[in-house]
Each structure stands twice: as structure tokens, then as C-alpha cells.
Design a protein around this motif. Structure first.
Motif, PDB file in Angstrom:
ATOM      1  N   LYS A  69       0.851  -1.192   0.000  1.00  0.00           N
ATOM      2  CA  LYS A  69       0.000   0.000   0.000  1.00  0.00           C
ATOM      3  C   LYS A  69       0.891   1.248   0.000  1.00  0.00           C
ATOM      4  O   LYS A  69       1.901   1.305   0.715  1.00  0.00           O
ATOM      5  CB  LYS A  69      -0.853  -0.033   1.263  1.00  0.00           C
ATOM      6  N   VAL A  70       0.529   2.235  -0.796  1.00  0.00           N
ATOM      7  CA  VAL A  70       1.343   3.461  -0.875  1.00  0.00           C
ATOM      8  C   VAL A  70       1.026   4.356   0.324  1.00  0.00           C
ATOM      9  O   VAL A  70      -0.140   4.649   0.612  1.00  0.00           O
ATOM     10  CB  VAL A  70       1.042   4.219  -2.189  1.00  0.00           C
ATOM     11  N   HIS A  75       8.400   6.114  -3.794  1.00  0.00           N
ATOM     12  CA  HIS A  75       7.181   6.107  -2.971  1.00  0.00           C
ATOM     13  C   HIS A  75       7.426   5.289  -1.712  1.00  0.00           C
ATOM     14  O   HIS A  75       8.083   4.251  -1.769  1.00  0.00           O
ATOM     15  CB  HIS A  75       6.016   5.496  -3.751  1.00  0.00           C
ATOM     16  N   ILE A 121       6.074   2.815   1.010  1.00  0.00           N
ATOM     17  CA  ILE A 121       4.955   1.855   1.030  1.00  0.00           C
ATOM     18  C   ILE A 121       4.938   1.072   2.346  1.00  0.00           C
ATOM     19  O   ILE A 121       5.898   1.091   3.123  1.00  0.00           O
ATOM     20  CB  ILE A 121       5.055   0.855  -0.138  1.00  0.00           C
ATOM     21  N   TYR A 139      -3.042   0.751  -3.984  1.00  0.00           N
ATOM     22  CA  TYR A 139      -2.370  -0.541  -3.814  1.00  0.00           C
ATOM     23  C   TYR A 139      -1.558  -0.821  -5.068  1.00  0.00           C
ATOM     24  O   TYR A 139      -2.032  -0.554  -6.179  1.00  0.00           O
ATOM     25  CB  TYR A 139      -3.390  -1.649  -3.586  1.00  0.00           C
TER      26      TYR A 139
END
Ligand SMILES: Nc1nc2c(ncn2[C@@H]2O[C@H](COP(=O)(O)OP(=O)(O)OP(=O)(O)O)[C@@H](O)[C@H]2O)c(=O)[nH]1
Length: 715
Positions: free
Chosen positions: A593-594, A603, A605, A632
Motif C-alpha cells: 500500500k502506498v 514512494h 509503502i 495498492y
């Protein structure tokens, strides 16, 4: 050179004096001839008109109305596309004769002929047949109806133009249906076998799928090839043919792509190579044209032949191939006549002769040495005695011997392709013919000794092409074992390749071309491979079977076409990257998930177990995809990744999450995801708002699969 697209033959019939000649002259010459005499037999005039931007040539045949010419005129009915039956509105007997004319038309004309009833001379005051009577007659007999005046030019132009339009429509409709008409039975007659769900991959279950059992006909005695009558012979989609999208309906299974190519100018190259083998690479005129010719500069083989014989390039192309397949001058003559019906027989003969003289050359007979002594021609001195086949036959007959006895094997000389034909004949007529590159033997029953004279010339090139294919198969098997040979038709090959290997397979195919051509050249003693033939002009990576991946395959029965294989629209780029087939995550991939974006395409996560690290966005997504908090994504670990541990493989959307859940691979920890985070419209969700919206990425290699080559192809 002919400058029209359609040619229609229109025939006028009707009693003498009704004004047929005047109608024709009014239309073609724009005049009303004073004191027009009766027509003798048949006359014809031509006028080219334009309909919807297309040139239509009308060949108008004006027949004599007098009874005594009837037997001549009847013979013109058969080939007519349209028949105009004329009567004189001021002369009752000309109308009364119409039933007789109809009987004649029934008997002699084609039953599909377009029939038009025309009441002429409307300018006359003494009208005997009112319009509605004529109209009624036409209606009862399924004819079009029009009243005209050749004198006042009333409705004359309209008459012929309407005929042109109607005939074009009929023809277009016939063309539109022709593909399906010819193929319907084959397609509908295929045998389908229902597939049990357990035999199918997960994502294909529950859809009631069936498999078609292809009917493979082995017809390889001469060509060493097998044929499958429906799918392999299915042509490429043509925008005006119903059903011609058939081939593009063959789709690669989920997770796979078709990777393939057309071998550029395969037969021409093989023939040229064999011809050059007796001199050097590109050493014959034919070999040079194949290797160095370019369609864009009119230096390719077909353009050269077209210019030499004064015919259209596409016609020259058909004849060029026919010649290599062993067709003779008579065949070329017939083809020329067929391409151009107005060409006279002698014109066709002379064009074909010219074409053959410049290409194949002339067949030359040379006396065997032992007969030279007896043949003294002082004028010739030391020159070799060369004869035409006629002269050779005559001499042999006079000497009471056969030509084979007295002469060396005849050779082609003086033409651009003479070298090549000599070589092809040498192979075909050898006592034990073998395929040119792999030395496979020809079936014994077809050897010269068994079939009473030469094998088919065509076999030489075709069997060499089969060798070519076999070499390609071996090379591909060696270089790209994951690619599964799927289909080959003529000069095309298609492999089924797992999605992740598609580019490797495309590269392997290019190298395969290089190796195969190099091998073939080396086998015939040529140790050069010019760059112009070393690589395919394009390799296609596609989801469906079509000639080129950017064809939309729009046809009347497939009006919306196909999505472009090499996505050119932004929406498709995204769909392609977001949700590419129904593929479940691989072992090394995980769903995360970010948490937030860190810039520089990195990013933060969180994994299902709560671990947090950085992932990077690969280059190919950067221009098109925008990942935001709460999304996601599917990631794959980067080897030896220190801070950045993984790379984004896929951005999940509603459909993919649902699919993962159905297959029990969705992490329970993420079950509480808020559905509203995933909007319906992928376009809006993932657009990178920092960048200008782009409508298309047709040249973006990173985000498209396109090999996008526009270099020369074989036509
Ligand atoms: N008033 C008038 N006379 C016409 C018209 N069309 C033809 N004519 C005259 O009719 C006569 C016959 O015309 P043609 O065109 O020779 O007739 P045709 O049907 O070709 O006759 P055949 O060749 O014998 O079959 C000529 O004298 C023309 O001038 C017309 O529209 N109006």
C-alpha cells in the motif's frame, strides 16, 4: 497507363429511330447530331465520369435497331453491365415492341444486368405514350425508368450518371460481401470441441469456451508445406469487406503475446540469391534490384518491370511472381488482358514479349562441340554458334537428330533474370534435386526420371523457403526457448511468447533472420549479407493475429475495430500498465500500500505485515502514471536494493483487486480498504496532473510495444 477505377459496359437497344445514337452522342460529345443516319451493326463510345471521387469509365455500345442486324447486336448483351431499352414517346409501335426486346434480353443478357427503360424525345408535342404508362411498364418488369430528350439534353446526363452510381453500388456491395461469401462455409464448417473447465487456466473458467480443431491439409509433396484452410488463409482485414477481420479475432491467451514477422521479399530474395550464386552477391541485375532497389525511388524490381513494359506496378508485381513460379509468356499475356480489358490482344502480346525479353531473356541453343565441325558458317568466324529454339529444332530435324543430341542444354541470356532462371532450371532438372539450403531430397516420384521431364520450377524456390522456415525454427528454439512456435503462413511466422519475454523474443527473431539469411547465403557460396536484408523491416508484438500491430481492423462487420496493439491512446497505455491481463502475482511479487510519495519517482509503502520501505517507479510508467496515497500496487524486489527495495510492476485497480480477492491472493490485512478510493474511471485516477495531458503517444517507445518501423516492405 489506365486512369480509372471502374469500367462498365452499357448497351443501348430498342427499335430503329428511337434516338439511341443521339442519346449516346449527347452524353459523350454534348451535341445533337443533325440528320443522324441509322446505325450499322454496333458502334461504341467512351466517357469517363467521376462518382464519389472515383473515376468510372463507361463503355457505351450503341446497337442498330434494324431487324437485319439483330444477330450481331445480340452478341453484345452478354457482357453488358447495364442495358438501356429505348422507345420513342411519340411512336406507339416502338413501345409495343418492348415485350419482344425483353424476351431478347432474357435470352441473351446476364441475369444480373441492370435494366433501364427510357422514353426518348420528350421535347415532341405529339406524345403518344403518357409517362405513367411507361413507368408502369418499367415497374412491372423490374426496370428503372426515365424520360429523356436527346435533342433538349433533358435527363441524358442524369441517365448515365445514375447508371454509373448504381453499378458502383452493386459492385461495392458485391465486393463487400465477397470475402464472407467465399469463406462462410469454411468458417461455419469448423469443428468446435467444448473444453471442460478443469482443462483451462483459472481465469478462463466458467466461460463455456470451446476449441476449434483445425483441419490441417498436408500438401507438401511439392512445396513441403501443410495448409490449414480457414485461419491461415484468412486475409488481412480490409475496410470494405464483411468478415475480413476474422484473422484479427485470434487472440493470444492471457499473459501471452504473439511475436512474429513477415520475411521481407522472401521468394524474391531466395531466387536472387540462387541466381547470384553463380557470380557474386548482388552481381546479377535481378540480385541487385532485390538487394538495393527501393520502392520509394522506383528502383525496386516491380517498379523496374512496370517501367520497362509500360504497365502498372501492381500488375508488374503479379507477373513478376508468376514468372518466378514458372509461368510463361502466354500466361503473362492473359493476365495483362485481364488487368486491362480494353487492351487489344496484339498489345498484350507485345507487352508480355517485351517483359519477358527484358527479364527472363531469350533461350539460346549452342551446338555441341562434335557437331561444330560440320556446321561451317564463314561469316561467323570464331564466334560461338547460337540459335533460337526454332532454329535449333529446324537444324536438328534437317540433320535427322534430336535437339538434345545436337545442342548443349539451352540457357537464358540477355535478360535481367537470366542468371536466376538458369540456376533454378539447373536445380529443378538435376537428376536428384535437393532443397537449396538444407539439401532435403525431393520425393522420388517427382524426380525428372520418374515424371518424364523436369520438376516444377516453383519447387526450387518454395522448398528453399521451407528450408528457410526450418532454419528459423531451429534458431528461435535455440535463442528463445520460452517462445512457442504458433503459426507460419507463406512468409510469416508467429510465436506465442510469455508477456515478460516478448521483447527478448522480438530481438531473437531479428537475430534469427540474420543467422538464417547468413546460413542460406553461405550454403550457396556467398559470404556476404547486405544490411538491406539482414533484419526484418518490422517485428510485431501483438495480442491478436494481424499483419501489423497498429492496424485497427475496421470492417463493415467490425465497425469499431480493435484497440491498437501498441497502445497509442493514453487510456490504453494506462489500462495496459494498470491491469494487463488477468494475471495473478508471481512468487517474487507482493501487494503493498502506498503511504506517501517522496519525489524523484520514489514512494513510501507498507507491506501487509506492516514493514515500510521505498519503491521506485520504472521509467516506462513515469510519463503516464500518477500514484497517490492509499493506492495498492504490485512490486517486485530490486536485487541488492538498499534503501529502495522494490520496483512497481502494476498499479491495482478495482477490477484487479476483485480478481485477486476471487483467487484468494489478496492480503487479509488490506481487506479494510475503502472502496471509494478506487474510482471507476481509471483515466481520472491515474493521470499525472503535473504534466500536460497528452492525447496520444504514438512514438513513445518506452510506453508502447511498437517496433514502429516504416522501412521498406515486400510490395
Ligand atoms: N425530337 C427529337 N428527335 C430525336 C431525338 N433523339 C433522336 N431524334 C431523332 O430521331 C432520329 C433517329 O435518331 P437515332 O439516334 O439515329 O436513332 P437510333 O435509335 O440510333 O436508330 P438506329 O441507329 O437505326 O437504331 C434522328 O432523326 C434524330 O434526329 C430527340 O430527343 N428528340
Amino acid at each position: 497507363m489506365e486512369d480509372y477505377k471502374f469500367l462498365f459496359k452499357v448497351v443501348l437497344v430498342g427499335n430503329a429511330g428511337v434516338g439511341k445514337t443521339c442519346l449516346v452522342r449527347r452524353f459523350t460529345q454534348g451535341l445533337f447530331p443533325p440528320g443522324q443516319g441509322a446505325t450499322i451493326g454496333v458502334d461504341f463510345m467512351i466517357k469517363t465520369v467521376e462518382v464519389d471521387g472515383e473515376k468510372v469509365k463507361l463503355q457505351i455500345w450503341d446497337t442498330a435497331g434494324q431487324e437485319r442486324f439483330r444477330s450481331i447486336t445480340q452478341s453484345y448483351y452478354r457482357s453488358a453491365h447495364a442495358l438501356i431499352l429505348v422507345y420513342d414517346i411519340s411512336c406507339q409501335p416502338t413501345f409495343d415492341c418492348l415485350p419482344d426486346w425483353l424476351r431478347e434480353i432474357e435470352e441473351y443478357a446476364n441475369n444480373k444486368v441492370l435494366r433501364i427503360l427510357v422514353g426518348n424525345k420528350t421535347d415532341r408535342e405529339d406524345k403518344e405514350i403518357p409517362r405513367h404508362i411507361g413507368e408502369d411498364f418499367a415497374q412491372r418488369h423490374g426496370m428503372y425508368f426515365l424520360e429523356t430528350s436527346a435533342k433538349e439534353a433533358e435527363n441524358v446526363e442524369r441517365l448515365f450518371m445514375e447508371i454509373a452510381v448504381e453499378l458502383m453500388e452493386v459492385l461495392s456491395f458485391g465486393r463487400m460481401m465477397s470475402y464472407w461469401r467465399n469463406n462462410r462455409e469454411r468458417v461455419c464448417g469448423q469443428q468446435a470441441v467444448r473444453l471442460p473447465d478443469e482443462a483451462l487456466p483459472l481465469q478462463l473458467r466458467g466461460r463455456g469456451l470451446a476449441a476449434i480443431l483445425p483441419l490441417v491439409v498436408v500438401c507438401g509433396t511439392l512445396t513441403r508445406r501443410a495448409s490449414e484452410p480457414t485461419w491461415m488463409t484468412a486475409s488481412n482485414a480490409q475496410s470494405d469487406r464483411v468478415g475480413s477481420e476474422l484473422r484479427s479475432m485470434v487472440t493470444a491467451p492471457p499473459g501471452y503475446r504473439f511475436v512474429g514477422a513477415d520475411v521481407d521479399s522472401q521468394e524474391l530474395w531466395i531466387a536472387a540469391l540462387l541466381g547470384d550464386s553463380s557470380c557474386m552477391c548482388g552481381g546479377s541485375a535481378f540480385g541487385w534490384a532485390v538487394l538495393a532497389g527501393d520502392k520509394r525511388t522506383n528502383t525496386d524490381l516491380h517498379s523496374l518491370t512496370a517501367a520497362a513494359a509500360g504497365v502498372r506496378r501492381d500488375h508488374a508485381k503479379v507477373i513478376n511472381y508468376a514468372r518466378i513460379y514458372g509461368a510463361g509468356q502466354n500466361f503473362a499475356e492473359r493476365l495483362l488482358k485481364q488487368f486491362n480489358p480494353t487492351m487489344t490482344i496484339s498489345e498484350a502480346k507485345s507487352k508480355a514479349a517485351k517483359m519477358f525479353a527484358t527479364t527472363k531473356g531469350k533461350r539460346v541453343y549452342r551446338l555441341k562441340e562434335k557437331y561444330l565441325d560440320g556446321f561451317i558458317d564463314e561469316e561467323l568466324g570464331d564466334q560461338t554458334v547460337e540459335m533460337t529454339s526454332y532454329q535449333a529444332m529446324r537444324l536438328a530435324k534437317l540433320s535427322g537428330r534430336t535437339t538434345d543430341e545436337m545442342f548443349e542444354k539451352p540457357r537464358w541470356e540477355g535478360g535481367t533474370e537470366s542468371h536466376m532462371f538458369n540456376k533454378l532450371e539447373e536445380i529443378a532438372e538435376s537428376s536428384c534435386p535437393r532443397t537449396s539450403f538444407l539439401e532435403g531430397r525431393l520425393s522420388r516420384s517427382l524426380e525428372a526420371a520418374h515424371n518424364g521431364g523436369g520438376t516444377k520450377l516453383n519447387w526450387v524456390v518454395q522448398s528453399a523457403a521451407a528450408d528457410f522456415l526450418h532454419l528459423m525454427l531451429v534458431s528461435m528454439r535455440h535463442m528463445q526457448p520460452s517462445a512457442r512456435f504458433c503459426l507460419s503462413f507463406h512468409d510469416e511466422v508467429r510465436y506465442l511468447v510469455p508477456e515478460e519475454h516478448k521483447y527478448e523474443a522480438a530481438l531473437a527473431l531479428q537475430i534469427t533472420n540474420l543467422l538464417t539469411r547468413a546460413f542460406c547465403s553461405q550454403r550457396v557460396g556467398i559470404h556476404d549479407l547486405p544490411m538491406s536484408v539482414a533484419f526484418f523491416s518490422s517485428v510485431e508484438v501483438d495480442r491478436v493475429l494481424r499483419k501489423e500491430a497498429n492496424m485497427d481492423c475496421v470492417t463493415p462487420s467490425n465497425p469499431h475495430g480493435l484497440e491498437k496493439g501498441y497502445v497509442t491512446k493514453r487510456k490504453h497505455v494506462m489500462n495496459g500498465t494498470l491491469w494487463d491481463d488477468y494475471e495473478l502475482p508471481k512468487e517474487n511479487q507482493s501487494i503493498v500500500k502506498v503511504l506517501k510519495s517522496r519525489g524523484n519517482n520514489l514512494h513510501e509503502i507498507q507491506t501487509p505485515s506492516g514493514e515500510e520501505y521505498l519503491v521506485s517507479m520504472p521509467g516506462k510508467f513515469r510519463k503516464n502514471i500518477w500514484v497517490k496515497r492509499g493506492d495498492y500496487i504490485l512490486v517486485e524486489p530490486i536485487e541488492e536494493g538498499d534503501k529502495v527495495k522494490a520496483e512497481i510492476v502494476k498499479i491495482m485497480n478495482k477490477g484487479s483487486i476483485k480478481y485477486y480477492k476471487e483467487n484468494n491472493v489478496w492480503p487479509k490485512e488490506f481487506d479494510d480498504n475503502k472502496k471509494e478510493e478506487i474510482k471507476e474511471n481509471d483515466d481520472d485516477l491515474f493521470v499525472n496532473t503535473n504534466r500536460a495531458h497528452m492525447k496520444s503517444y504514438s512514438s513513445d517507445r518506452d510506453s508502447s510495444d511498437s517496433s514502429g518501423s516504416d522501412s521498406q516492405s515486400d510490395d
